[in-house]
Scaffold this active site. Structure first.
Site, short mmCIF file in Angstrom:
data_model
loop_
_atom_site.label_atom_id
_atom_site.label_comp_id
_atom_site.label_asym_id
_atom_site.label_seq_id
_atom_site.Cartn_x
_atom_site.Cartn_y
_atom_site.Cartn_z
N TYR A 241 0.85 -1.19 0.00
CA TYR A 241 0.00 0.00 0.00
C TYR A 241 0.88 1.25 0.00
CZ TYR A 241 0.59 -0.30 5.14
OH TYR A 241 1.09 -0.39 6.42
N HIS A 288 5.83 -0.23 1.44
CA HIS A 288 5.49 0.75 0.41
C HIS A 288 6.42 0.64 -0.80
CE1 HIS A 288 3.32 2.15 3.80
NE2 HIS A 288 4.41 2.57 4.44
#
Ligand code: C5P
Length: 312
Positions: A241, A288
């Site tokens: 994410y 990330h």
């Protein structure tokens, strides 16, 4: 017949006129004010607006869901199911909806994001926490923006010369929370229901017993659907994410007409430090997609959509 002196006078006056006009143009360029700016776009009052030109970019911006949750813009079950996987949430959709309902009894309705208007130029500085800000002298430039969004614990006190002193918005989640003054908007990024419960407790109890607090009238909750949109539309589902910083850049493109990004990336020695503390030498971006995020930001800069400031 005109004598030599007459011709000379005429040439001088033409030169003076041209110089004055050039000065005026330069001045109006620098001002970027409505009415003065000959280059003002029809979309907003800045000399260049985010959504000028490029249909692909406008479409990306326009297909975003409402960035903030509100009583009227709640999360769909599909988006909840995407969000609950980010940090292994076990509780179900009904519990999530109930938690939000309770939060919205504390948090008053916030104005939604307002689209661009020809009479307004809203400039935003998105300030990350990178060590590359140290010695940058960007402080004054950052403070010139209408909106200055900072992240997590990134302080201003003692670092004003490089990072400025103005903070209109601060992005936080419980693990990165710090105390906000009474006028700063809290952009709350939640990654699990526990985060929302944490916020509820802190807002209910006020700031009496903790050093984390915020004005409950200025709280804005990032919509999980917006996080999903950023992951899918901007990052092409790379990584688990998006990072706080990248989400904030994407969010600023909804809130602002002009976006300038500061404090992102390794410092000049290649270290992934904060400007206010040393973290070590490794570049760690965890779940990330750091590389993808940097490439997108660089690409947006190259296409002159945003301006990415990197001190030399
Ligand atoms: O480290 P922290 O998460 O508080 O930083 C906030 C944001 O600043 C990050 O999500 C990242 O986008 C940016 N940052 C960066 N380079 C660093 C440190 C932070 O790009 N060295």
């Amino acid at each position: 017949m005109m004598c030599k002196a007459g011709k000379f006078k005429r040439a001088i006056s033409v030169l003076v006129c041209m110089t004055s006009f050039a000065v005026f143009l330069t001045y109006s360029w620098d001002l970027s004010l409505p009415g003065y700016n000959l280059w003002a776009s029809p979309v907003c009052a800045c000399r260049k607006c985010l959504t000028d030109g490029d249909p692909w970019f406008r479409m990306l911006i326009n297909t975003a869901p409402q960035p903030f949750l509100s009583k009227d813009h709640n999360t769909s079950e599909v988006d909840f199911n995407w969000w609950k996987r980010l940090q292994g949430e076990k509780r179900n959709y009904t519990f999530y909806v109930g938690t939000l309902d309770r939060l919205f009894q504390i948090i008053p309705p916030i104005p939604g994001v307002v689209g661009p208007s020809p009479s307004r130029c809203r400039s935003c500085a998105v300030v990350g926490n990178s060590g590359n800000l140290k010695g940058s002298h960007y402080g004054r430039l950052i403070d010139l923006h209408d909106i200055v969004i900072r992240m997590n614990r990134g302080p201003t006190k003692g670092f004003e010369e490089d990072v400025g002193r103005k903070t209109t918005h601060r992005v936080m989640y419980p693990e990165s929370a710090t105390r906000l003054d009474n006028t700063t908007r809290l952009l709350f990024f939640s990654f699990k229901i526990k985060d929302l419960l944490w916020l509820q407790i802190h807002l209910e109890n006020g700031i009496k017993s903790t050093n984390r607090g915020a004005n409950k009238d200025l709280v804005m909750l990032l919509n999980p659907a917006f996080m999903r949109y950023v992951h899918e539309a901007w990052l092409k589902k790379k990584g688990r994410y998006p990072s706080t910083g990248f989400l904030t850049v994407a969010l600023s493109m909804q809130m602002c007409d002009e976006v300038n990004v500061f404090g992102f990336g390794a410092d000049k020695d290649g270290n992934w430090n904060h400007y206010f503390e040393k973290l070590g030498n490794q570049i760690r971006t965890g779940p990330h997609p750091g590389k993808q995020e940097s490439e997108v930001i660089q690409d947006l800069h190259n296409k002159q959509k945003i301006h990415f400031f990197v001190p030399q």
